[in-house]
Design a protein around this motif. Structure first.
Motif, short mmCIF file in Angstrom:
data_model
loop_
_atom_site.label_atom_id
_atom_site.label_comp_id
_atom_site.label_asym_id
_atom_site.label_seq_id
_atom_site.Cartn_x
_atom_site.Cartn_y
_atom_site.Cartn_z
N GLN A 30 0.94 -1.22 0.04
CA GLN A 30 0.16 0.01 0.12
C GLN A 30 1.06 1.13 -0.24
OE1 GLN A 30 -3.12 -0.04 2.77
NE2 GLN A 30 -3.67 2.01 2.63
N ALA A 31 1.80 1.28 0.90
CA ALA A 31 2.82 2.39 1.00
C ALA A 31 3.51 2.84 -0.28
CB ALA A 31 3.59 2.55 2.08
N VAL A 32 4.23 1.70 -0.66
CA VAL A 32 4.83 1.86 -2.16
C VAL A 32 4.12 2.25 -3.49
CG1 VAL A 32 6.36 0.70 -3.66
CG2 VAL A 32 6.91 0.52 -1.20
N GLY A 33 2.92 1.45 -3.39
CA GLY A 33 2.30 1.85 -4.57
C GLY A 33 1.84 3.25 -4.63
N THR A 34 1.23 3.59 -3.50
CA THR A 34 0.71 5.00 -3.33
C THR A 34 1.84 6.10 -3.73
OG1 THR A 34 -1.10 4.44 -1.90
CG2 THR A 34 -0.82 6.51 -2.02
N ALA A 35 2.92 6.10 -2.79
CA ALA A 35 4.06 6.77 -2.77
C ALA A 35 4.59 7.06 -4.34
CB ALA A 35 5.04 6.44 -1.74
N LEU A 36 4.84 5.70 -4.81
CA LEU A 36 5.15 6.00 -6.48
C LEU A 36 4.51 6.63 -7.36
CD1 LEU A 36 7.20 2.83 -7.72
CD2 LEU A 36 5.76 4.45 -9.35
N ALA A 37 3.18 6.37 -7.05
CA ALA A 37 2.26 7.19 -8.11
C ALA A 37 2.38 8.50 -7.78
CB ALA A 37 0.92 6.49 -7.93
N GLU A 38 2.46 9.15 -6.38
CA GLU A 38 2.53 10.55 -6.31
C GLU A 38 3.78 11.27 -6.77
OE1 GLU A 38 1.86 10.53 -2.07
OE2 GLU A 38 -0.14 10.37 -2.24
N GLU A 39 5.01 10.27 -6.65
CA GLU A 39 6.22 10.85 -7.19
C GLU A 39 6.36 10.79 -8.59
OE1 GLU A 39 9.32 7.94 -5.75
OE2 GLU A 39 8.70 8.40 -3.38
N ARG A 40 5.53 9.94 -9.28
CA ARG A 40 5.64 10.06 -10.80
C ARG A 40 4.56 11.22 -11.05
NH1 ARG A 40 3.59 5.56 -11.96
NH2 ARG A 40 5.31 4.58 -12.52
N GLU A 41 3.65 11.62 -10.43
CA GLU A 41 2.61 12.61 -10.75
C GLU A 41 3.35 14.13 -10.55
OE1 GLU A 41 -1.68 13.14 -9.20
OE2 GLU A 41 -1.94 11.78 -10.79
N ARG A 42 4.09 14.00 -9.30
CA ARG A 42 4.99 15.22 -9.18
C ARG A 42 6.08 15.47 -9.93
NH1 ARG A 42 4.88 13.46 -3.65
NH2 ARG A 42 6.91 12.93 -3.77
N GLY A 43 6.47 14.58 -10.70
CA GLY A 43 7.74 14.81 -11.60
C GLY A 43 8.92 14.45 -10.97
N ASP A 44 8.90 13.77 -9.77
CA ASP A 44 10.12 13.35 -9.03
C ASP A 44 10.81 12.23 -9.94
OD1 ASP A 44 9.21 15.22 -7.15
OD2 ASP A 44 8.60 13.53 -5.67
N LEU A 45 9.87 11.40 -10.37
CA LEU A 45 10.56 10.48 -11.25
C LEU A 45 11.33 10.66 -12.45
CD1 LEU A 45 8.15 7.21 -10.69
CD2 LEU A 45 10.16 7.83 -9.11
N ALA A 46 10.68 11.79 -13.15
CA ALA A 46 11.32 12.43 -14.33
C ALA A 46 12.57 12.89 -13.96
CB ALA A 46 10.23 13.36 -14.97
N ARG A 47 12.78 13.56 -12.85
CA ARG A 47 14.16 13.99 -12.57
C ARG A 47 15.16 12.98 -12.17
NH1 ARG A 47 10.42 18.05 -10.42
NH2 ARG A 47 10.19 17.10 -8.51
N LEU A 48 14.63 11.95 -11.60
CA LEU A 48 15.62 10.89 -11.35
C LEU A 48 16.02 10.10 -12.57
CD1 LEU A 48 13.71 8.95 -8.51
CD2 LEU A 48 16.08 10.28 -8.32
N GLN A 49 15.06 10.31 -13.68
CA GLN A 49 15.60 9.65 -15.07
C GLN A 49 16.44 10.48 -15.90
OE1 GLN A 49 12.50 9.86 -18.08
NE2 GLN A 49 13.06 7.93 -18.95
#
Length: 275
Positions: A87-106
């Protein structure tokens, strides 16, 4: 005069995915601690549930004369692992992608494996601490006996490890299913239903047969059963549908879900929101 030749400079090799994963684990833990709501929920929820159910059903015994608090501890420990990982990982990862955090990591070249290892490391550390607090409360407040013998603690270790890793990779897998709101709501609803189906709150063998069959497909049922084998006496195994703890099947099902989760992650993980 011959000009001195300047040696060509070479770039250092990039860090390995494992090194990045270890660094990400430290960062994920710091981010976790900086979110008081998440910290309180992760550590308080299992304890609150134990207090509520142990108080409501005080004096009632489960199969084999096991006190309710002892029987229920297995289910709530498994639920805590599921909530901390899936639950925690799935929710957090979806939020990080939506905020653009994952794009910056890429952009900075973070490999997906390093990111996954960071999430898994944070989940494992948090899970160990969460279980330590829960077991301390169960033993001191409700006199729940702790596992006796090295064998039970080894079973506890591999059940926790497989359950936490399975929950983590499945959380990463479902995070690509939609927006952060849709993913968060969907995971929460699914987790509640799965808890009832998997024998967290009730004796599993007393549930309708169709519920047992549905639950047997998912990892939580096996995670709970593995926990029961740790915290309940051997005689309680006769109350299981198969009449035994089925350690081999538990390990195989949890490991299978780890593999399934990894395959789905490899096929569906993305750094950015779909257009």
């Amino acid at each position: 005069m011959t000009a001195a030749l300047t040696p060509a400079t070479t770039r250092p090799a990039p860090p390995s995915a494992l090194a990045i994963g270890l660094a990400r684990t430290g960062l994920e833990l710091r981010l976790f601690v900086r979110d008081p709501a998440q910290v309180v929920f992760s550590f308080a929820y299992p304890i609150v549930m134990l207090v509520i159910f142990a108080s409501v059903f005080a004096g009632e015994d489960r199969p084999g004369g096991v006190p309710f608090a002892q029987y229920f501890l297995a289910g709530i420990a498994a639920t805590g692992i599921m909530l901390t990982s899936f639950q925690a990982v799935g929710t957090a990862l979806a939020e990080e992608r939506e905020r653009g955090d994952l794009a910056r990591l890429q952009v900075i070249g973070t490999p997906p494996l390093g990111y996954f290892l960071g999430k898994a490391g944070q989940v494992l550390v948090t899970t160990v601490l969460q279980l330590a607090v829960l077991l301390t409360v169960a033993a001191t407040v409700y006199d729940v006996p702790m596992p006796d013998g090295v064998g039970r603690w080894l079973t506890f270790a591999w059940v926790v490890l497989l359950g936490a890793v399975a929950g983590t990779v499945l959380g990463i897998a479902v995070a690509s299913a939609g927006s952060s709101r849709a993913v968060g709501n969907g995971i929460s609803a699914f987790a509640v239903v799965l808890q009832f189906f998997s024998g967290v709150f009730f004796v599993f063998s007393e549930l309708p047969s169709w519920m047992q069959e549905v639950a047997a497909v998912f990892p939580l049922k096996w995670l709970v059963q593995g926990m029961r084998s740790v915290f309940l006496p051997d005689a309680a195994a006769v109350a299981e549908p198969a009449g035994s703890w089925e350690h081999g099947t538990t390990a195989l099902v949890l490991a299978a879900w780890v593999i399934i989760g990894l395959v789905v992650c490899a096929r569906t993980f993305r750094w950015r929101r779909a257009a």
